[in-house]
Design an enzyme around this catalytic site. Structure first.
Site, short mmCIF file in Angstrom:
data_model
loop_
_atom_site.label_atom_id
_atom_site.label_comp_id
_atom_site.label_asym_id
_atom_site.label_seq_id
_atom_site.Cartn_x
_atom_site.Cartn_y
_atom_site.Cartn_z
N GLY A 174 0.84 -1.19 0.00
CA GLY A 174 0.00 0.00 0.00
C GLY A 174 0.87 1.24 0.00
N GLN B 44 2.98 9.98 1.32
CA GLN B 44 4.28 9.30 1.39
C GLN B 44 5.19 9.66 0.22
OE1 GLN B 44 2.47 5.20 2.17
NE2 GLN B 44 4.42 5.07 3.27
N CYS C 273 6.06 -0.35 7.26
CA CYS C 273 5.71 0.84 6.48
C CYS C 273 6.91 1.22 5.61
CB CYS C 273 5.38 1.98 7.45
SG CYS C 273 4.97 3.52 6.63
N LEU C 274 6.63 1.59 4.35
CA LEU C 274 7.72 1.98 3.44
C LEU C 274 8.43 3.24 3.93
CD1 LEU C 274 6.18 1.34 -0.10
CD2 LEU C 274 7.72 -0.13 1.20
N HIS D 272 -4.12 1.31 7.67
CA HIS D 272 -2.76 1.87 7.72
C HIS D 272 -2.65 3.06 6.75
CE1 HIS D 272 1.79 1.29 7.86
NE2 HIS D 272 1.63 2.10 6.84
N GLU D 273 -3.17 2.89 5.53
CA GLU D 273 -3.04 3.95 4.52
C GLU D 273 -3.94 5.14 4.82
OE1 GLU D 273 -0.53 3.69 2.74
OE2 GLU D 273 -0.18 1.54 3.04
N HIS E 183 -2.25 7.32 7.11
CA HIS E 183 -1.27 8.21 6.45
C HIS E 183 -1.95 9.50 5.98
CE1 HIS E 183 2.57 6.22 6.35
NE2 HIS E 183 2.10 5.11 5.83
ZN ZN Z 1 2.94 3.28 5.78
#
Ligand code: ZN
Length: 207
Positions: free
Chosen positions: A46, A51, A94-95, A136-137, A140
């Site tokens: 995701g 991000q 998480c990226l 999660h997204e 963000h």
């Molecule tokens: Zn993340």
């Protein structure tokens, strides 16, 4: 496209709604395809627009990664979680915080209302992993990072304090800067070699 790493300010900002004008904008579809590319390249499931430094309520996801059979690639615009049911606990990463995985309690089942890329209002129900990705997204989009959802015990156990996380990310950033510098050195050398070859050829023709 580079994923912004914690503690980048873009990750702590509440994103603005996507407008109809945005969806019609020339930049909109290329942005989505770039976001998918970036997510697959970095091995994520995701990715939210903040991000990549775009403060818009937009996210892409694929619950199986690119190659897995039966996985779903989805684009959620202005997503809203409209109901929640039950709980689940699983490890989450998480990226924007590479290499850090923490057990996080989330809602299990969710109902989500969102707009798709053609501007239609959609409703879906999700549970398990897909539900976790969406939660999660969506976080963000509100400037919330996953470790903020971790229990105090988990944070104490895994990192003592947030400086530990920051140090880890700084190391990653140092590595990325090194790779970038090396790349540009190699490119500069290749350019020089090409120029030299060209000059040689030209001189050869003259002589
Ligand atoms: Zn993340």
């Amino acid at each position: 496209m580079q994923v912004r790493l914690f503690p980048n300010a873009a990750l702590k900002t509440r994103a603005e709604p996507v407008t109809t004008e945005d969806i019609r904008g020339e930049w909109f579809r290329p942005l989505i395809s770039e976001m998918f590319k970036t997510m697959y390249r970095d091995g994520g499931v995701g990715l939210a627009a903040p991000q990549v430094g775009i403060s818009k309520r937009l996210l892409v996801l694929n619950d199986g990664g690119r190659l897995m059979h039966g996985s779903r690639a989805m684009v959620l615009i202005n997503p809203e979680i409209i109901y929640i049911e039950g709980t689940q606990i699983d490890e989450e990463g998480c990226l924007s915080l590479p290499g850090i995985f923490l057990p996080i309690e989330r809602t299990n089942k969710i109902g989500v209302r969102y707009i798709d890329t053609t501007g239609n209002i959609c409703n879906i129900e999700a549970d398990g992993f897909l539900s976790r990705i969406i939660q999660h997204e969506v976080d963000h989009l509100d400037g919330i990072l996953f470790f903020e959802r971790a229990s105090k015990e988990v944070l104490d156990y895994y990192s003592k304090n947030l400086d530990g996380l920051k140090k880890r990310v700084d190391q990653m950033r140092f590595r990325d800067a090194y790779i970038k510098r090396r790349k540009s050195e190699i490119q500069a050398r290749a350019r020089k070699a090409k120029l030299k070859a060209k000059r040689k050829k030209r001189n050869g023709n003259n002589g």
